[in-house]
Write a protein that holds these residues in place. Sequence first.
Motif, PDB file in Angstrom:
ATOM      1  N   ASP A  55     -77.834 -26.029  51.768  1.00 26.20           N
ATOM      2  CA  ASP A  55     -76.891 -24.805  51.763  1.00 26.20           C
ATOM      3  C   ASP A  55     -76.883 -24.306  50.190  1.00 26.20           C
ATOM      4  OD1 ASP A  55     -75.335 -22.638  51.719  1.00 26.20           O
ATOM      5  OD2 ASP A  55     -73.573 -24.145  52.564  1.00 26.20           O
TER       6      ASP A  55
ATOM      7  N   TYR B 211     -83.479 -11.384  51.982  1.00 26.79           N
ATOM      8  CA  TYR B 211     -82.770 -12.328  51.189  1.00 26.79           C
ATOM      9  C   TYR B 211     -83.136 -12.409  50.036  1.00 26.79           C
ATOM     10  CZ  TYR B 211     -86.552 -15.159  52.933  1.00 26.79           C
ATOM     11  OH  TYR B 211     -87.863 -15.702  53.081  1.00 26.79           O
TER      12      TYR B 211
ATOM     13  N   LEU C 298     -79.020 -17.385  54.093  1.00 29.30           N
ATOM     14  CA  LEU C 298     -77.719 -17.658  54.365  1.00 29.30           C
ATOM     15  C   LEU C 298     -77.093 -17.726  55.577  1.00 29.30           C
ATOM     16  CD1 LEU C 298     -76.503 -17.004  50.700  1.00 29.30           C
ATOM     17  CD2 LEU C 298     -77.474 -19.152  51.431  1.00 29.30           C
TER      18      LEU C 298
ATOM     19  N   SER D  52     -75.830 -21.569  49.163  1.00 32.06           N
ATOM     20  CA  SER D  52     -75.032 -20.403  48.760  1.00 32.06           C
ATOM     21  C   SER D  52     -74.228 -20.430  47.548  1.00 32.06           C
ATOM     22  CB  SER D  52     -73.773 -20.361  50.122  1.00 32.06           C
ATOM     23  OG  SER D  52     -73.244 -21.265  50.169  1.00 32.06           O
TER      24      SER D  52
ATOM     25  N   TYR E 119     -74.583 -17.701  44.459  1.00 31.41           N
ATOM     26  CA  TYR E 119     -73.336 -16.910  44.275  1.00 31.41           C
ATOM     27  C   TYR E 119     -73.211 -17.037  42.470  1.00 31.41           C
ATOM     28  CZ  TYR E 119     -68.518 -16.196  43.048  1.00 31.41           C
ATOM     29  OH  TYR E 119     -67.331 -15.536  42.679  1.00 31.41           O
TER      30      TYR E 119
END
Lengths: 219, 224
Positions: free
Chosen positions: B208, B137, A28, B210, B214
Motif C-alpha cells: 500500500d 495513476y 490505490l 498511499s 501522499y
Amino acid sequence: MFKLALLGVAVLFTASQNGVQGKMTCKLPQVVIPDDWITMVDPCVKKMKEQVQEELTAAMTYFAMGAHFSKDTVNRPGFAKIFFESASEERDHAIKIIGYLLMRGGLTKDIAQLIRDPQPLSETWADGLSALKDALKLEAHVTRKIRDIASTCEEPGRDGQDFNDYHLVDYLTGDFLTEQYEGQRDLAGKISNLGKMLESHGALGEFLFDKKLLNGNSV
Amino acid sequence: MSIKLFIICMTSVFCVGYVSGDYCYNDVVGACSPVGGEVQNCNARYGAFKSDELLANVQNYANTHILRSFQFLLMSSHFGNYEKNRAGFEKLYRKMSDQTWEKAIDLVKFMGKRGAHMNFRYRKEEIKERQMEYELYELASMAKALDMQKGLAEGAHFLHGEVTRRKEHDAEVASFLENNFVHQHSEIIRELSGYTNDIKQLIGNQPDPSLSLYLFDEYLQKAI
C-alpha cells in the motif's frame, strides 16, 4: 567453479529483484466517499462542460487573429498583441470553468471529452476593423452561452431534477458576465473610433491605431 | 523618329528583363512604373523559410504544442478531482500546459518574424495519437508526461537538423530553437525522469503505497 556459483547467485539475485519490481502496486484502492454533497445536476453539468470547448474555440480564434496580424505583409503588431492577450484570457476562462466543476465534485470520469481539438473559426481577416467586429460578435456569442448556462442551471427541471443552482449562477453572473460586458463595451468603442477614422483616412487610420494598441494606450 | 522608337523599345525590354528577378526592389520599380504590378517579393521570407517544407514542419511543431498543452491541461484536471486529490500533480501538469501554450505563441510570433504564416489545421501526426488516456495513476501519468516532453524535445532536434545539416543552413532558426526550446527541454526531461524514478522507488514493493504518494504529492506542491 566458485566463479560459476557466484555468477549463479548473482543471476538469481537480479531475477528475484526483477520479480519484486514486476509486482509494484501502482493503483490505490477506491475509497467510499459520501456523494450527497455533489449537487450539480446533469443538464447543468453538461452545459458547463460545453462551455469549456466554447471558451477554447474563442481562444483559438484570437490565437489565429494574433497570427494573422503578426505576418510581415500585414504588419499590425498592436492588433497582434491584443489578440494574443485575448487568446490567453479565453484559455484562462476555460480553466476557471474546469476549476469550478472540480470544486463542485465533478469531472471524476470521461475527462477526454472535455476538450475536443478546438479550432479557430477563421484564419484571415481583410483588415483590423473586420477582426475587431468578428471579436465583438464572438464575445456576444460567448455571453449568450453563459446566459444559457445560467438559465439552465436555475431551472434544470426537464429531467425531473429540480435544483436551482444559486451558487453557480451567482458565480457566472458575477465573475463571467461582468467581464463579458466590460470586454464587449471596450471592443465596441475601439470599432467606433477606428471606423470613424477609416471613412477618410483608411490605411493611415489603421496604422496609427495599431501603434496606439502596441503602446497599450486606451483607444 | 525611328531612333526614338528604338530607344523606347530598348528601355521597355530592359525594364521587363529587370522586373522579372525575385527582388522586392524590382517589384517596386515595376509597380511604380506606368505598367504597374504586384510587390510579392517584398516580404521577410529568406533562408530556410523559403522552403515550404520547413514552413510545414514549423507549423506542425506549433500545432503539436497546442495539442500537448490541452492534453497536459486534461491530465492536470484529472488530478484535481476530489477522488484523486493530488494538488502537486495537478500543479505540475498545469505548469506544463501553460508552458507549451506560451511556446506555441512564441512559435507563431517567430513565423511572423520570418515572413511565414501559421496554418492551424496542418498536422503530420496520426489522428489516433490524439485519443490519449488521461485518467492515469500517479506513476503512469509521470511516465506519460516524460514521454510527451521527450517528443517535443526531439521535434526541436528534427527542426534544428533541417536548418543546419539536411536543408538550407539557417543560423537564425537554429539559434531561436537553441535559446527558446532545447535547453528548457533538457531541464524538464531531467526533472520528470527524476520524479518518475523517485515515485518508483517510493512505491517499491509495498502493498500500500498511499502514504508515500501522499508525501510525494505534498513535496511536489512545494517544489513547483
